[in-house]
Motif scaffolding. Sequence first.
Motif, PDB file in Angstrom:
ATOM      1  N   PRO A  78      89.839 129.183  41.547  1.00  0.00           N
ATOM      2  CA  PRO A  78      90.151 126.893  41.186  1.00  0.00           C
ATOM      3  C   PRO A  78      91.385 126.985  41.822  1.00  0.00           C
ATOM      4  O   PRO A  78      92.330 128.142  42.259  1.00  0.00           O
ATOM      5  CB  PRO A  78      90.211 127.822  39.620  1.00  0.00           C
ATOM      6  CG  PRO A  78      89.246 128.546  39.447  1.00  0.00           C
ATOM      7  CD  PRO A  78      90.075 130.328  40.586  1.00  0.00           C
ATOM      8  N   GLU A  79      91.573 126.214  42.289  1.00  0.00           N
ATOM      9  CA  GLU A  79      92.399 125.820  43.037  1.00  0.00           C
ATOM     10  C   GLU A  79      93.779 126.162  42.368  1.00  0.00           C
ATOM     11  O   GLU A  79      94.025 126.006  40.951  1.00  0.00           O
ATOM     12  CB  GLU A  79      92.781 123.640  42.619  1.00  0.00           C
ATOM     13  CG  GLU A  79      93.422 123.009  42.890  1.00  0.00           C
ATOM     14  CD  GLU A  79      93.411 121.831  43.684  1.00  0.00           C
ATOM     15  OE1 GLU A  79      94.849 120.712  43.326  1.00  0.00           O
ATOM     16  OE2 GLU A  79      92.450 121.181  43.729  1.00  0.00           O
ATOM     17  N   MET A  80      95.136 126.247  42.913  1.00  0.00           N
ATOM     18  CA  MET A  80      96.079 126.912  42.411  1.00  0.00           C
ATOM     19  C   MET A  80      96.436 125.804  41.196  1.00  0.00           C
ATOM     20  O   MET A  80      96.922 124.509  41.390  1.00  0.00           O
ATOM     21  CB  MET A  80      96.669 127.554  43.147  1.00  0.00           C
ATOM     22  CG  MET A  80      97.646 126.360  44.113  1.00  0.00           C
ATOM     23  SD  MET A  80      98.248 127.409  45.788  1.00  0.00           S
ATOM     24  CE  MET A  80      99.872 127.794  44.470  1.00  0.00           C
ATOM     25  N   GLY A  81      97.344 126.269  40.922  1.00  0.00           N
ATOM     26  CA  GLY A  81      98.025 125.411  39.798  1.00  0.00           C
ATOM     27  C   GLY A  81      99.723 126.160  39.569  1.00  0.00           C
ATOM     28  O   GLY A  81      99.847 126.615  39.634  1.00  0.00           O
ATOM     29  N   ARG A  82     100.007 125.752  38.661  1.00  0.00           N
ATOM     30  CA  ARG A  82     101.528 126.140  37.961  1.00  0.00           C
ATOM     31  C   ARG A  82     101.588 126.158  36.602  1.00  0.00           C
ATOM     32  O   ARG A  82     100.585 124.974  35.662  1.00  0.00           O
ATOM     33  CB  ARG A  82     102.357 125.597  38.494  1.00  0.00           C
ATOM     34  CG  ARG A  82     102.705 124.129  38.864  1.00  0.00           C
ATOM     35  CD  ARG A  82     104.260 123.620  38.784  1.00  0.00           C
ATOM     36  NE  ARG A  82     104.825 123.140  38.125  1.00  0.00           N
ATOM     37  CZ  ARG A  82     105.568 124.003  36.845  1.00  0.00           C
ATOM     38  NH1 ARG A  82     105.034 124.936  37.150  1.00  0.00           N
ATOM     39  NH2 ARG A  82     106.420 122.699  36.855  1.00  0.00           N
ATOM     40  N   ASP A  83     101.916 126.710  35.381  1.00  0.00           N
ATOM     41  CA  ASP A  83     102.562 127.047  34.634  1.00  0.00           C
ATOM     42  C   ASP A  83     102.670 125.649  33.887  1.00  0.00           C
ATOM     43  O   ASP A  83     104.153 125.420  34.124  1.00  0.00           O
ATOM     44  CB  ASP A  83     103.438 128.239  33.771  1.00  0.00           C
ATOM     45  CG  ASP A  83     103.605 128.323  32.244  1.00  0.00           C
ATOM     46  OD1 ASP A  83     102.900 127.877  31.559  1.00  0.00           O
ATOM     47  OD2 ASP A  83     104.439 129.183  32.211  1.00  0.00           O
ATOM     48  N   PRO A  84     102.000 125.189  32.862  1.00  0.00           N
ATOM     49  CA  PRO A  84     102.927 123.501  32.341  1.00  0.00           C
ATOM     50  C   PRO A  84     103.316 123.570  31.682  1.00  0.00           C
ATOM     51  O   PRO A  84     104.372 122.643  31.084  1.00  0.00           O
ATOM     52  CB  PRO A  84     101.078 123.239  31.808  1.00  0.00           C
ATOM     53  CG  PRO A  84     101.164 124.193  31.230  1.00  0.00           C
ATOM     54  CD  PRO A  84     100.721 124.758  32.844  1.00  0.00           C
ATOM     55  N   ASN A  85     104.105 125.035  31.010  1.00  0.00           N
ATOM     56  CA  ASN A  85     104.694 125.024  29.421  1.00  0.00           C
ATOM     57  C   ASN A  85     106.067 125.801  30.133  1.00  0.00           C
ATOM     58  O   ASN A  85     107.750 125.995  29.396  1.00  0.00           O
ATOM     59  CB  ASN A  85     104.849 126.255  28.792  1.00  0.00           C
ATOM     60  CG  ASN A  85     103.089 125.650  27.793  1.00  0.00           C
ATOM     61  OD1 ASN A  85     103.592 124.294  28.187  1.00  0.00           O
ATOM     62  ND2 ASN A  85     102.377 126.368  27.538  1.00  0.00           N
ATOM     63  N   THR A  86     106.322 126.125  31.976  1.00  0.00           N
ATOM     64  CA  THR A  86     107.713 126.296  33.107  1.00  0.00           C
ATOM     65  C   THR A  86     108.147 125.193  33.571  1.00  0.00           C
ATOM     66  O   THR A  86     107.346 124.664  34.411  1.00  0.00           O
ATOM     67  CB  THR A  86     107.404 127.750  33.385  1.00  0.00           C
ATOM     68  OG1 THR A  86     106.818 128.124  31.964  1.00  0.00           O
ATOM     69  CG2 THR A  86     108.602 127.837  33.785  1.00  0.00           C
ATOM     70  N   PRO A  87     108.964 125.043  33.572  1.00  0.00           N
ATOM     71  CA  PRO A  87     109.767 123.854  33.968  1.00  0.00           C
ATOM     72  C   PRO A  87     109.620 124.184  35.180  1.00  0.00           C
ATOM     73  O   PRO A  87     109.677 125.276  36.170  1.00  0.00           O
ATOM     74  CB  PRO A  87     111.309 123.622  33.870  1.00  0.00           C
ATOM     75  CG  PRO A  87     110.962 123.878  32.182  1.00  0.00           C
ATOM     76  CD  PRO A  87     109.967 125.054  32.340  1.00  0.00           C
ATOM     77  N   ALA A  88     109.773 122.824  36.354  1.00  0.00           N
ATOM     78  CA  ALA A  88     109.204 123.602  37.951  1.00  0.00           C
ATOM     79  C   ALA A  88     110.889 124.041  38.359  1.00  0.00           C
ATOM     80  O   ALA A  88     110.616 124.861  39.688  1.00  0.00           O
ATOM     81  CB  ALA A  88     109.102 122.510  38.408  1.00  0.00           C
ATOM     82  N   TRP A  89     111.388 123.710  38.041  1.00  0.00           N
ATOM     83  CA  TRP A  89     113.172 124.120  38.527  1.00  0.00           C
ATOM     84  C   TRP A  89     113.251 125.915  38.089  1.00  0.00           C
ATOM     85  O   TRP A  89     113.699 126.408  38.919  1.00  0.00           O
ATOM     86  CB  TRP A  89     114.541 123.995  38.108  1.00  0.00           C
ATOM     87  CG  TRP A  89     113.683 123.434  36.036  1.00  0.00           C
ATOM     88  CD1 TRP A  89     113.865 122.667  35.804  1.00  0.00           C
ATOM     89  CD2 TRP A  89     114.670 124.429  35.850  1.00  0.00           C
ATOM     90  NE1 TRP A  89     113.859 123.078  34.315  1.00  0.00           N
ATOM     91  CE2 TRP A  89     115.253 124.481  33.968  1.00  0.00           C
ATOM     92  CE3 TRP A  89     115.611 125.634  35.775  1.00  0.00           C
ATOM     93  CZ2 TRP A  89     115.311 124.579  33.551  1.00  0.00           C
ATOM     94  CZ3 TRP A  89     116.709 126.874  34.562  1.00  0.00           C
ATOM     95  CH2 TRP A  89     116.152 125.677  33.733  1.00  0.00           C
ATOM     96  N   VAL A  90     112.777 126.286  37.263  1.00  0.00           N
ATOM     97  CA  VAL A  90     112.961 128.175  37.069  1.00  0.00           C
ATOM     98  C   VAL A  90     111.946 128.531  38.024  1.00  0.00           C
ATOM     99  O   VAL A  90     113.028 130.011  38.118  1.00  0.00           O
ATOM    100  CB  VAL A  90     112.328 127.733  35.671  1.00  0.00           C
ATOM    101  CG1 VAL A  90     112.268 129.695  34.709  1.00  0.00           C
ATOM    102  CG2 VAL A  90     112.418 127.351  34.737  1.00  0.00           C
ATOM    103  N   GLN A  91     110.554 128.719  38.403  1.00  0.00           N
ATOM    104  CA  GLN A  91     110.595 129.561  38.797  1.00  0.00           C
ATOM    105  C   GLN A  91     110.759 129.311  40.632  1.00  0.00           C
ATOM    106  O   GLN A  91     110.473 128.434  40.384  1.00  0.00           O
ATOM    107  CB  GLN A  91     109.233 130.134  39.135  1.00  0.00           C
ATOM    108  CG  GLN A  91     108.774 130.744  37.823  1.00  0.00           C
ATOM    109  CD  GLN A  91     106.841 130.703  37.057  1.00  0.00           C
ATOM    110  OE1 GLN A  91     106.137 130.150  38.121  1.00  0.00           O
ATOM    111  NE2 GLN A  91     107.179 131.440  36.192  1.00  0.00           N
ATOM    112  N   HIS A  92     111.184 130.150  41.371  1.00  0.00           N
ATOM    113  CA  HIS A  92     111.922 129.545  42.855  1.00  0.00           C
ATOM    114  C   HIS A  92     111.862 131.003  43.274  1.00  0.00           C
ATOM    115  O   HIS A  92     112.334 131.886  42.747  1.00  0.00           O
ATOM    116  CB  HIS A  92     112.756 129.048  42.836  1.00  0.00           C
ATOM    117  CG  HIS A  92     113.926 129.487  41.952  1.00  0.00           C
ATOM    118  ND1 HIS A  92     114.115 129.537  40.427  1.00  0.00           N
ATOM    119  CD2 HIS A  92     115.394 129.799  42.833  1.00  0.00           C
ATOM    120  CE1 HIS A  92     115.764 130.037  40.623  1.00  0.00           C
ATOM    121  NE2 HIS A  92     116.295 130.375  41.786  1.00  0.00           N
ATOM    122  N   LEU A  93     111.515 131.198  45.000  1.00  0.00           N
ATOM    123  CA  LEU A  93     112.314 131.978  45.753  1.00  0.00           C
ATOM    124  C   LEU A  93     113.344 131.682  45.942  1.00  0.00           C
ATOM    125  O   LEU A  93     113.543 130.028  46.197  1.00  0.00           O
ATOM    126  CB  LEU A  93     111.330 131.605  46.791  1.00  0.00           C
ATOM    127  CG  LEU A  93     109.895 132.394  46.634  1.00  0.00           C
ATOM    128  CD1 LEU A  93     109.179 131.724  47.775  1.00  0.00           C
ATOM    129  CD2 LEU A  93     109.388 133.819  46.005  1.00  0.00           C
TER     130      LEU A  93
END
Length: 185
Positions: A78-93
């Motif tokens: 399925p199309e990739m998404g992101r964890d809706p319970n984790t703010p976008a700023w948390v997981q990063h490279l």
Amino acid sequence: MVTADHPVQLGGIHHAAYRCRDAKETVEWYERMLGMRYVTAFAEDHVPSTGAYDPYMHVFLDAGNGNVLAFFELPQQPEMGRDPNTPAWVQHLAFRVADMDALLAAKAHLEAHGVDVLGPTHHGVFQSIYFFDPNGHRVELATDIGTEEQYAELARVAGPMLDEWSQTKKAPRHADWLHAHAGKA
């Protein structure tokens, strides 16, 4: 630093892997925006570790100093998404750049190519800029600006800070001094 007497002796990160929407677009973006070199790829119809049928393209980019960033394109999933319970700023490279001049030059380069860049943001002992890749992954470029004394003090208070956080779930004040001079570096 890895503990010398630990039974597992790590030699660094072999690669970090993330999902991408389009392998070719991702490789081209990282080459153009961050100067990474595309080094290799693997494509399989069956996952070697599980045997499951799940065709994929696995691409690898040289991030410098023996560090490799990899991506998987998974067209049958399925199309990739992101964890809706984790703010976008948390997981990063986060990637290191040499100094403030390099950080500002990178920001100018990215913005000239239409990338929305946040920062520089002062973190006491380093400064960063932030932006998103075409897959929605947050990317950070950072340069260290701290002194040896600051890094030593951060190492000294790391244990007490973690212990206090574990007990209170509130930001410990052990490193307030770090931000007292933010913007003066």
